[in-house]
Design a protein around this motif. Structure first.
Motif, PDB file in Angstrom:
ATOM      1  N   ALA A 215       6.208  19.840  40.134  1.00  0.00           N
ATOM      2  CA  ALA A 215       5.374  19.842  38.936  1.00  0.00           C
ATOM      3  C   ALA A 215       4.241  18.817  39.001  1.00  0.00           C
ATOM      4  CB  ALA A 215       6.232  19.614  37.703  1.00  0.00           C
ATOM      5  N   ARG A 216       4.542  17.614  39.425  1.00  0.00           N
ATOM      6  CA  ARG A 216       3.491  16.586  39.442  1.00  0.00           C
ATOM      7  C   ARG A 216       2.432  16.899  40.497  1.00  0.00           C
ATOM      8  NH1 ARG A 216       6.837  10.952  38.130  1.00  0.00           N
ATOM      9  NH2 ARG A 216       7.731  11.764  36.174  1.00  0.00           N
ATOM     10  N   ASN A 217       2.877  17.465  41.604  1.00  0.00           N
ATOM     11  CA  ASN A 217       1.917  17.883  42.621  1.00  0.00           C
ATOM     12  C   ASN A 217       0.996  18.968  42.068  1.00  0.00           C
ATOM     13  OD1 ASN A 217       0.669  18.209  45.143  1.00  0.00           O
ATOM     14  ND2 ASN A 217       2.130  19.778  45.749  1.00  0.00           N
ATOM     15  N   MET A 218       1.568  19.873  41.299  1.00  0.00           N
ATOM     16  CA  MET A 218       0.776  20.939  40.695  1.00  0.00           C
ATOM     17  C   MET A 218      -0.262  20.363  39.726  1.00  0.00           C
ATOM     18  SD  MET A 218       2.173  24.283  38.665  1.00  0.00           S
ATOM     19  CE  MET A 218       1.029  25.476  37.975  1.00  0.00           C
ATOM     20  N   GLN A 219       0.150  19.386  38.928  1.00  0.00           N
ATOM     21  CA  GLN A 219      -0.787  18.779  37.984  1.00  0.00           C
ATOM     22  C   GLN A 219      -1.936  18.092  38.712  1.00  0.00           C
ATOM     23  OE1 GLN A 219      -0.644  18.574  34.049  1.00  0.00           O
ATOM     24  NE2 GLN A 219      -2.573  18.780  35.140  1.00  0.00           N
ATOM     25  N   GLN A 220      -1.629  17.433  39.830  1.00  0.00           N
ATOM     26  CA  GLN A 220      -2.671  16.752  40.602  1.00  0.00           C
ATOM     27  C   GLN A 220      -3.623  17.743  41.251  1.00  0.00           C
ATOM     28  OE1 GLN A 220      -0.347  14.360  43.283  1.00  0.00           O
ATOM     29  NE2 GLN A 220       0.130  12.800  41.747  1.00  0.00           N
ATOM     30  N   GLN A 221      -3.071  18.836  41.780  1.00  0.00           N
ATOM     31  CA  GLN A 221      -3.906  19.832  42.438  1.00  0.00           C
ATOM     32  C   GLN A 221      -4.756  20.638  41.460  1.00  0.00           C
ATOM     33  OE1 GLN A 221      -0.781  21.413  45.667  1.00  0.00           O
ATOM     34  NE2 GLN A 221      -2.747  22.444  45.741  1.00  0.00           N
ATOM     35  N   PHE A 222      -4.195  20.878  40.275  1.00  0.00           N
ATOM     36  CA  PHE A 222      -4.863  21.746  39.309  1.00  0.00           C
ATOM     37  C   PHE A 222      -4.950  21.042  37.952  1.00  0.00           C
ATOM     38  CE2 PHE A 222      -2.519  24.359  42.370  1.00  0.00           C
ATOM     39  CZ  PHE A 222      -3.562  25.114  42.912  1.00  0.00           C
ATOM     40  N   PRO A 223      -5.874  20.085  37.828  1.00  0.00           N
ATOM     41  CA  PRO A 223      -5.946  19.271  36.606  1.00  0.00           C
ATOM     42  C   PRO A 223      -6.317  20.058  35.347  1.00  0.00           C
ATOM     43  CG  PRO A 223      -7.812  18.839  38.058  1.00  0.00           C
ATOM     44  CD  PRO A 223      -6.848  19.662  38.837  1.00  0.00           C
ATOM     45  N   LYS A 224      -6.814  21.276  35.492  1.00  0.00           N
ATOM     46  CA  LYS A 224      -7.158  22.075  34.310  1.00  0.00           C
ATOM     47  C   LYS A 224      -5.926  22.682  33.635  1.00  0.00           C
ATOM     48  CE  LYS A 224     -11.775  23.420  35.932  1.00  0.00           C
ATOM     49  NZ  LYS A 224     -12.658  24.578  36.271  1.00  0.00           N
ATOM     50  N   ILE A 225      -4.780  22.605  34.320  1.00  0.00           N
ATOM     51  CA  ILE A 225      -3.545  23.158  33.773  1.00  0.00           C
ATOM     52  C   ILE A 225      -2.778  22.069  33.026  1.00  0.00           C
ATOM     53  CG2 ILE A 225      -1.368  24.323  34.328  1.00  0.00           C
ATOM     54  CD1 ILE A 225      -2.676  25.243  36.936  1.00  0.00           C
ATOM     55  N   LYS A 226      -2.172  22.423  31.907  1.00  0.00           N
ATOM     56  CA  LYS A 226      -1.328  21.494  31.152  1.00  0.00           C
ATOM     57  C   LYS A 226       0.115  21.692  31.629  1.00  0.00           C
ATOM     58  CE  LYS A 226      -4.460  22.113  27.253  1.00  0.00           C
ATOM     59  NZ  LYS A 226      -4.608  22.683  25.890  1.00  0.00           N
ATOM     60  N   VAL A 227       0.459  21.025  32.720  1.00  0.00           N
ATOM     61  CA  VAL A 227       1.775  21.202  33.319  1.00  0.00           C
ATOM     62  C   VAL A 227       2.831  20.460  32.498  1.00  0.00           C
ATOM     63  CG1 VAL A 227       3.185  20.867  35.373  1.00  0.00           C
ATOM     64  CG2 VAL A 227       0.755  21.427  35.614  1.00  0.00           C
ATOM     65  N   GLN A 228       3.868  21.198  32.101  1.00  0.00           N
ATOM     66  CA  GLN A 228       4.991  20.600  31.386  1.00  0.00           C
ATOM     67  C   GLN A 228       6.210  20.715  32.301  1.00  0.00           C
ATOM     68  OE1 GLN A 228       5.270  22.233  27.411  1.00  0.00           O
ATOM     69  NE2 GLN A 228       3.146  21.742  26.960  1.00  0.00           N
ATOM     70  N   GLU A 229       6.501  19.621  32.986  1.00  0.00           N
ATOM     71  CA  GLU A 229       7.444  19.675  34.094  1.00  0.00           C
ATOM     72  C   GLU A 229       8.901  19.794  33.678  1.00  0.00           C
ATOM     73  OE1 GLU A 229       8.334  15.504  35.865  1.00  0.00           O
ATOM     74  OE2 GLU A 229       6.208  15.504  35.352  1.00  0.00           O
ATOM     75  N   ASP A 230       9.219  19.568  32.415  1.00  0.00           N
ATOM     76  CA  ASP A 230      10.615  19.569  32.021  1.00  0.00           C
ATOM     77  C   ASP A 230      10.945  20.729  31.087  1.00  0.00           C
ATOM     78  OD1 ASP A 230      13.175  18.614  32.097  1.00  0.00           O
ATOM     79  OD2 ASP A 230      12.909  17.290  30.385  1.00  0.00           O
ATOM     80  N   LYS A 231      10.400  21.907  31.393  1.00  0.00           N
ATOM     81  CA  LYS A 231      10.670  23.097  30.586  1.00  0.00           C
ATOM     82  C   LYS A 231      11.279  24.184  31.462  1.00  0.00           C
ATOM     83  CE  LYS A 231       8.862  21.151  26.995  1.00  0.00           C
ATOM     84  NZ  LYS A 231       9.759  20.622  25.956  1.00  0.00           N
ATOM     85  N   ILE A 232      12.140  25.004  30.852  1.00  0.00           N
ATOM     86  CA  ILE A 232      12.764  26.106  31.575  1.00  0.00           C
ATOM     87  C   ILE A 232      11.741  27.214  31.813  1.00  0.00           C
ATOM     88  CG2 ILE A 232      14.504  27.930  31.451  1.00  0.00           C
ATOM     89  CD1 ILE A 232      15.646  25.209  32.062  1.00  0.00           C
TER      90      ILE A 232
END
Length: 314
Positions: free
Chosen positions: A125-142
């Motif tokens: 999840a954190r890698n995804m947020q760094q790669q794609f900052p336009k996305i609101k990544v919520q890493e602790d959701k099912i």
């Protein structure tokens, strides 16, 4: 009939194909052909998964589906231009777009998650947020639903996503029937944490596991040491000693954690008043729940409820 496109690529995770089984069981439960499942890939033919299992696929063609769902992979790698182009066409031509696990990275590469809330396997999840900052990544959701785009966490969370899709189409009873046939608990809510209080406890014996499973399913009931010991078929003293030895926690603390977890899920859904949440999750009153939340999260339920509302608006 609803046409479902499951998109795979070399190195995909074969476990994600449980989605095909979920839709198959939906047809059986509905007693009519609701879903028509197609396994798709850029080149068609046999595609090899990360485990070496090969599956037969159809080549990308007509992009119009009811739902297009991208599978994930054990190792995230750049997608081909052909795959990304197809997903963009399918997004425009289909009712819903979805991904399981790291399949969210493929949707992100295609630009389909820009400005949206999304989730993926917690380890990525954190890698995804760094790669794609336009996305609101919520890493602790099912799983997360943002308009007509659905994303799920890793591995078995794909089952929860499929059950939610089917429930949206056919209702909760069909979804529950499928969950029973898959031998899973009825789907976890999207707001539920990818981490579970039960997983953190990891009891070793069947008796303690049985007591904890009973507790999770009966949070509103009396879950004293005496009542749990009866479920485990041990004396209260034996139960307390075995419980602490196997989990590292007292029974009271473990039950509080289970109740806090369930209450947090209800609050994240944003549909229930605090006093109802307290009652439904076994806290004797909102004040007792407030103190438990302060111990667990460092903030009261009201603050978490406000944050959940802001996420829904964002």
């Amino acid at each position: 009939m609803k046409k479902i496109g499951l998109v795979v690529f070399p190195g995909f995770q074969v476990l994600d194909l449980v989605a095909a089984t979920a839709f198959e069981l939906a047809n059986a439960a509905a007693q009519r052909p609701v879903y028509d499942v197609h396994l798709l890939s850029e080149g068609g033919g046999l595609v090899t998964s990360s485990s070496g299992v090969r599956v037969e696929t159809e080549r990308f063609a007509d992009p119009a589906f009811d739902t297009v769902m991208t599978m994930g992979a054990m190792d995230v790698a750049p997608s081909t231009p052909g795959l990304l182009a197809f997903l963009n066409k399918a997004r425009a031509a289909s009712r819903r777009t979805a991904s399981i696990c790291t399949g969210a990275f493929v949707l992100a590469e295609a630009g389909l998650l820009d400005g949206r809330r999304a989730t993926t396997h917690w380890a990525f999840a954190r890698n995804m947020q760094q790669q794609f900052p336009k996305i609101k990544v919520q890493e602790d959701k099912i799983y997360i639903v943002d308009d007509d785009v659905w994303t799920s966490a890793g591995m078995t969370a794909g089952i929860d996503l499929c059950l939610a899709l089917i429930e949206a189409d056919l209702g909760v009873e069909i979804s529950r029937t499928i969950a029973k046939k898959l031998v899973v608990y009825h789907r976890r809510t999207g707001g539920q944490s990818q981490f579970s209080a039960l997983l953190e406890l990891e009891p070793k014996s069947d008796r303690i596991q049985t007591a904890l499973a009973y507790a999770r399913e009966n949070l509103q009931k009396d879950l004293s040491v005496e009542s749990l010991a009866e479920v485990a078929r041990l004396s209260p003293r034996q139960f307390s000693r075995a419980f602490r030895s196997e989990t590292g926690q007292s029974p009271a603390k473990a039950i509080e954690n289970l109740r806090v977890e369930a209450a947090r899920i209800m609050i994240d859904e944003g549909e229930h008043p605090i006093d109802i949440v307290a009652r439904e999750t076994g806290f004797s009153d909102p004040e007792r729940m407030r103190r438990a939340f302060l111990r667990a999260f460092g903030q009261p339920p009201q603050a978490i409820k406000r944050a959940a509302r802001l996420r829904q608006v964002a």
